[in-house]
Design a protein around this motif. Structure first.
Motif, PDB file in Angstrom:
ATOM      1  N   VAL A 289       0.817  -1.231   0.000  1.00 33.17           N
ATOM      2  CA  VAL A 289       0.000   0.000   0.000  1.00 33.17           C
ATOM      3  C   VAL A 289       0.846   1.273   0.000  1.00 33.17           C
ATOM      4  CG1 VAL A 289      -2.000  -1.087   1.104  1.00 33.17           C
ATOM      5  CG2 VAL A 289      -0.243  -0.022   2.533  1.00 33.17           C
ATOM      6  N   LEU A 290       2.142   1.138   0.253  1.00 28.64           N
ATOM      7  CA  LEU A 290       3.001   2.314   0.447  1.00 28.64           C
ATOM      8  C   LEU A 290       2.902   3.357  -0.671  1.00 28.64           C
ATOM      9  CD1 LEU A 290       5.265   3.902   1.898  1.00 28.64           C
ATOM     10  CD2 LEU A 290       6.914   2.428   0.718  1.00 28.64           C
ATOM     11  N   PRO A 291       3.136   2.994  -1.956  1.00 25.40           N
ATOM     12  CA  PRO A 291       3.143   4.055  -2.976  1.00 25.40           C
ATOM     13  C   PRO A 291       1.807   4.776  -3.079  1.00 25.40           C
ATOM     14  CG  PRO A 291       3.388   1.865  -3.985  1.00 25.40           C
ATOM     15  CD  PRO A 291       3.462   1.674  -2.508  1.00 25.40           C
ATOM     16  N   HIS A 292       0.736   4.030  -2.844  1.00 23.43           N
ATOM     17  CA  HIS A 292      -0.602   4.598  -3.022  1.00 23.43           C
ATOM     18  C   HIS A 292      -0.963   5.533  -1.865  1.00 23.43           C
ATOM     19  CE1 HIS A 292      -0.580   1.684  -6.213  1.00 23.43           C
ATOM     20  NE2 HIS A 292      -0.235   0.766  -5.311  1.00 23.43           N
ATOM     21  N   VAL A 293      -0.494   5.200  -0.653  1.00 23.13           N
ATOM     22  CA  VAL A 293      -0.710   6.105   0.484  1.00 23.13           C
ATOM     23  C   VAL A 293       0.153   7.356   0.324  1.00 23.13           C
ATOM     24  CG1 VAL A 293      -0.493   6.397   2.979  1.00 23.13           C
ATOM     25  CG2 VAL A 293      -1.372   4.240   2.053  1.00 23.13           C
ATOM     26  N   LEU A 294       1.395   7.191  -0.143  1.00 25.95           N
ATOM     27  CA  LEU A 294       2.260   8.362  -0.330  1.00 25.95           C
ATOM     28  C   LEU A 294       1.642   9.333  -1.339  1.00 25.95           C
ATOM     29  CD1 LEU A 294       5.897   6.855  -0.391  1.00 25.95           C
ATOM     30  CD2 LEU A 294       4.647   7.823   1.531  1.00 25.95           C
ATOM     31  N   ARG A 295       1.111   8.777  -2.425  1.00 23.61           N
ATOM     32  CA  ARG A 295       0.484   9.662  -3.437  1.00 23.61           C
ATOM     33  C   ARG A 295      -0.760  10.340  -2.861  1.00 23.61           C
ATOM     34  NH1 ARG A 295       2.091   5.503  -7.782  1.00 23.61           N
ATOM     35  NH2 ARG A 295       3.964   6.490  -8.625  1.00 23.61           N
ATOM     36  N   PHE A 296      -1.518   9.607  -2.056  1.00 26.38           N
ATOM     37  CA  PHE A 296      -2.698  10.200  -1.413  1.00 26.38           C
ATOM     38  C   PHE A 296      -2.282  11.334  -0.468  1.00 26.38           C
ATOM     39  CE2 PHE A 296      -5.381  10.426   2.383  1.00 26.38           C
ATOM     40  CZ  PHE A 296      -6.612  10.738   1.817  1.00 26.38           C
ATOM     41  N   ALA A 326       9.205  11.391  -7.102  1.00 29.10           N
ATOM     42  CA  ALA A 326      10.446  10.626  -7.299  1.00 29.10           C
ATOM     43  C   ALA A 326      10.686   9.679  -6.115  1.00 29.10           C
ATOM     44  CB  ALA A 326      11.632  11.568  -7.482  1.00 29.10           C
ATOM     45  N   LEU A 327      10.305  10.107  -4.909  1.00 27.21           N
ATOM     46  CA  LEU A 327      10.430   9.227  -3.741  1.00 27.21           C
ATOM     47  C   LEU A 327       9.519   8.005  -3.899  1.00 27.21           C
ATOM     48  CD1 LEU A 327      11.488   8.697  -0.794  1.00 27.21           C
ATOM     49  CD2 LEU A 327       9.420   9.878  -0.004  1.00 27.21           C
ATOM     50  N   VAL A 328       8.282   8.254  -4.338  1.00 23.58           N
ATOM     51  CA  VAL A 328       7.324   7.156  -4.536  1.00 23.58           C
ATOM     52  C   VAL A 328       7.862   6.168  -5.571  1.00 23.58           C
ATOM     53  CG1 VAL A 328       4.958   6.548  -5.159  1.00 23.58           C
ATOM     54  CG2 VAL A 328       5.413   8.727  -4.005  1.00 23.58           C
ATOM     55  N   VAL A 329       8.349   6.697  -6.680  1.00 26.41           N
ATOM     56  CA  VAL A 329       8.865   5.845  -7.752  1.00 26.41           C
ATOM     57  C   VAL A 329      10.077   5.047  -7.265  1.00 26.41           C
ATOM     58  CG1 VAL A 329       9.950   5.847 -10.040  1.00 26.41           C
ATOM     59  CG2 VAL A 329       7.959   7.309  -9.580  1.00 26.41           C
ATOM     60  N   ALA A 330      10.934   5.691  -6.463  1.00 25.92           N
ATOM     61  CA  ALA A 330      12.114   4.998  -5.938  1.00 25.92           C
ATOM     62  C   ALA A 330      11.705   3.826  -5.057  1.00 25.92           C
ATOM     63  CB  ALA A 330      12.993   5.972  -5.156  1.00 25.92           C
ATOM     64  N   MET A 331      10.667   4.021  -4.227  1.00 22.35           N
ATOM     65  CA  MET A 331      10.195   2.929  -3.374  1.00 22.35           C
ATOM     66  C   MET A 331       9.614   1.801  -4.233  1.00 22.35           C
ATOM     67  SD  MET A 331      11.146   3.889  -0.419  1.00 22.35           S
ATOM     68  CE  MET A 331      10.474   2.482   0.471  1.00 22.35           C
ATOM     69  N   GLN A 332       8.912   2.167  -5.328  1.00 22.47           N
ATOM     70  CA  GLN A 332       8.389   1.139  -6.226  1.00 22.47           C
ATOM     71  C   GLN A 332       9.521   0.382  -6.918  1.00 22.47           C
ATOM     72  OE1 GLN A 332       5.547   3.837  -8.346  1.00 22.47           O
ATOM     73  NE2 GLN A 332       4.026   2.281  -7.844  1.00 22.47           N
ATOM     74  N   GLN A 333      10.588   1.107  -7.270  1.00 21.69           N
ATOM     75  CA  GLN A 333      11.743   0.476  -7.921  1.00 21.69           C
ATOM     76  C   GLN A 333      12.365  -0.588  -7.023  1.00 21.69           C
ATOM     77  OE1 GLN A 333      11.416   1.309 -11.383  1.00 21.69           O
ATOM     78  NE2 GLN A 333      13.548   0.734 -11.064  1.00 21.69           N
ATOM     79  N   ILE A 334      12.432  -0.278  -5.722  1.00 20.40           N
ATOM     80  CA  ILE A 334      13.013  -1.250  -4.788  1.00 20.40           C
ATOM     81  C   ILE A 334      12.196  -2.539  -4.807  1.00 20.40           C
ATOM     82  CG2 ILE A 334      13.410  -1.732  -2.335  1.00 20.40           C
ATOM     83  CD1 ILE A 334      14.167   1.268  -2.049  1.00 20.40           C
ATOM     84  N   ALA A 335      10.862  -2.403  -4.833  1.00 20.14           N
ATOM     85  CA  ALA A 335       9.993  -3.586  -4.887  1.00 20.14           C
ATOM     86  C   ALA A 335      10.208  -4.353  -6.191  1.00 20.14           C
ATOM     87  CB  ALA A 335       8.531  -3.170  -4.737  1.00 20.14           C
ATOM     88  N   ALA A 380      -9.847   5.293   1.932  1.00 20.06           N
ATOM     89  CA  ALA A 380      -9.172   4.012   2.206  1.00 20.06           C
ATOM     90  C   ALA A 380      -9.515   3.005   1.109  1.00 20.06           C
ATOM     91  CB  ALA A 380      -9.588   3.476   3.575  1.00 20.06           C
ATOM     92  N   ARG A 381     -10.790   2.953   0.725  1.00 20.80           N
ATOM     93  CA  ARG A 381     -11.184   1.991  -0.318  1.00 20.80           C
ATOM     94  C   ARG A 381     -10.508   2.339  -1.644  1.00 20.80           C
ATOM     95  NH1 ARG A 381     -13.828  -0.030  -4.321  1.00 20.80           N
ATOM     96  NH2 ARG A 381     -14.996  -1.997  -4.120  1.00 20.80           N
ATOM     97  N   ALA A 382     -10.396   3.630  -1.949  1.00 22.85           N
ATOM     98  CA  ALA A 382      -9.761   4.054  -3.203  1.00 22.85           C
ATOM     99  C   ALA A 382      -8.268   3.709  -3.211  1.00 22.85           C
ATOM    100  CB  ALA A 382      -9.957   5.563  -3.395  1.00 22.85           C
ATOM    101  N   ILE A 383      -7.640   3.823  -2.048  1.00 22.95           N
ATOM    102  CA  ILE A 383      -6.201   3.458  -1.954  1.00 22.95           C
ATOM    103  C   ILE A 383      -6.038   1.963  -2.178  1.00 22.95           C
ATOM    104  CG2 ILE A 383      -4.222   3.309  -0.406  1.00 22.95           C
ATOM    105  CD1 ILE A 383      -5.317   5.957   0.907  1.00 22.95           C
ATOM    106  N   TYR A 384      -6.896   1.155  -1.550  1.00 20.79           N
ATOM    107  CA  TYR A 384      -6.842  -0.286  -1.784  1.00 20.79           C
ATOM    108  C   TYR A 384      -7.104  -0.614  -3.258  1.00 20.79           C
ATOM    109  CZ  TYR A 384      -6.830  -1.512   3.237  1.00 20.79           C
ATOM    110  OH  TYR A 384      -6.501  -1.679   4.535  1.00 20.79           O
ATOM    111  N   ALA A 385      -8.065   0.090  -3.873  1.00 24.51           N
ATOM    112  CA  ALA A 385      -8.373  -0.153  -5.285  1.00 24.51           C
ATOM    113  C   ALA A 385      -7.158   0.162  -6.156  1.00 24.51           C
ATOM    114  CB  ALA A 385      -9.582   0.687  -5.718  1.00 24.51           C
ATOM    115  N   ALA A 386      -6.440   1.226  -5.814  1.00 27.80           N
ATOM    116  CA  ALA A 386      -5.237   1.580  -6.585  1.00 27.80           C
ATOM    117  C   ALA A 386      -4.155   0.522  -6.423  1.00 27.80           C
ATOM    118  CB  ALA A 386      -4.716   2.940  -6.118  1.00 27.80           C
TER     119      ALA A 386
END
Length: 388
Positions: A289-296, A326-335, A380-386
């Protein structure tokens, strides 16, 4: 009037970061707790199987301590395990408790130290500040990097089929934390990745915590994120890299010191139901859920995320919003690089599950109150959907 609001900061009084420290556990105990005679080592069956408990146990015995090992800890420990462990401590007449494992083993060790020596029932200590009186001496030795539980004042207990309760109290801070990366050499890459991202989440959420963010927690969070982001891939690609492993342990501990004082928020609030209902490991639940919460959160927290981006992706440039992304993308890159799961569907969650997840997440009021942006049930539901 200064720019800094009033704050308080607490942490473990004694920390030893040293390769091989676990094998010299008896010396550390004899030096710090000369009166201790009967030690209970708390671990899980998987770690016991590695044989890595033998050296610390032998070291304790060589120092003259009678040692019992409780090794029935499971992930997200239920009340029955905690109570069984407390009974084991009483039966051994333990006068010192040593947690040796991941967050679950260390959480159980905290609860044993509090409950074995007094007559408070477990269900009376849930919540914040409900532990009465003193506890047994407590030493924590993490084997993952990780939860930071060795330096936090919280223990999480599974109280029903899917529900969890927290115990938060100053008595849960250990007397001594030992960081020895030799204990983490056997961690598989996927576990290294998930627990490492969990630690990074602790640092990020502490840095943006709404009410208790403070100058000290900020220093710990920034240093933690620097160590973790520079060493996580290294530790995943070469599990025997002791320098990377020790840096990860230190980073996870610093992140623990940060979030124990500036608490975590919506990432953890939304991760808990994923772990509770679908039994996804805690670190992976956070990562999903991390990238989606960060964007929210970005509309409220972009400036802080941009500051953290300077640490994780120093080459990031452009507007505050661009650096936050860029922080969000970097965290996604690690995954992506570590190969851990990246969508809820990959861990067996379907669209029909999202309402239940959102309902459960909204029960995490303690955590949601720390989030930089208010989270409604629809959010919360929208973040889970993302994340699906």
């Amino acid at each position: 009037m200064t720019d800094f609001p009033a704050f308080a900061f607490s942490t473990v009084a004694h920390i030893v970061a040293e390769l091989g420290a676990a094998g010299r556990l008896g010396e550390h105990i004899a030096q710090r707790f000369p009166a201790a005679k009967r030690a209970l080592l708390v671990t899980d069956p998987g770690f016991l199987k590695t044989g890595l408990v033998d050296a610390p146990a032998a070291s304790l015995r060589a120092a003259g301590l009678a040692v019992a090992i409780y090794s029935n800890v499971v992930a997200d420990p239920p009340e029955a395990v905690v109570l069984e462990a407390v009974a084991a401590a009483r039966e051994h007449r333990a006068d010192i408790v040593i947690g040796l494992g991941g967050g679950s083993s260390m959480d159980v060790a905290k609860l044993i130290a509090v409950l074995a020596g007094n007559d408070q029932p477990l269900n009376a200590i849930y919540g914040i500040g409900n532990v009465k009186g003193s506890r047994l001496p407590l030493v924590q030795i993490p084997t993952t990097a990780g939860t930071g539980s060795e330096v936090t004042n919280i223990a999480i207990v599974t109280t029903g089929a899917t529900t969890k309760m927290g115990v938060v109290a100053p008595q849960l801070y250990a007397d001594l934390a030992l960081l020895d990366a030799e204990l983490t050499l056997g961690l598989p890459p996927m576990v290294t990745a998930a627990t490492g991202i969990d630690a990074m989440v602790h640092a990020i959420e502490a840095y943006t915590s709404r009410h208790k963010k403070n100058p000290l927690s900020d220093i710990f969070a920034r240093k933690a994120l620097g160590l973790l982001s520079a060493n996580l891939i290294r530790a995943c690609e070469n599990g025997g890299d002791l320098a990377a492993r020790q840096a990860m342990l230190l980073g996870a501990m610093l992140a623990g010191q940060a979030f124990s004082n500036a608490p975590v928020a919506a990432v953890h609030a939304l991760a808990y139901p994923i772990g509770g209902i679908f039994h996804v490991p805690h670190g992976l639940s956070n990562s999903l859920v991390l990238p989606h919460v960060l964007r929210f959160n970005a509309p409220e927290a972009a400036a802080l995320y941009a500051e953290l981006a300077e640490i994780v992706v120093p080459q990031a440039s452009g507007s505050i919003e661009a650096r936050a992304e860029a922080l969000v993308v970097a965290m996604q890159q690690i995954a992506i690089i570590t190969g851990i799961e990246r969508t809820l569907q990959q861990v067996g969650i379907r669209e029909t599950d999202l309402d239940r997840l959102a309902d459960d997440a909204m029960l995490q009021t303690r955590l949601l109150g720390n989030n930089p942006r208010t989270v409604t049930r629809d959010d919360a539901r929208a973040i889970y959907a993302a994340a699906l």
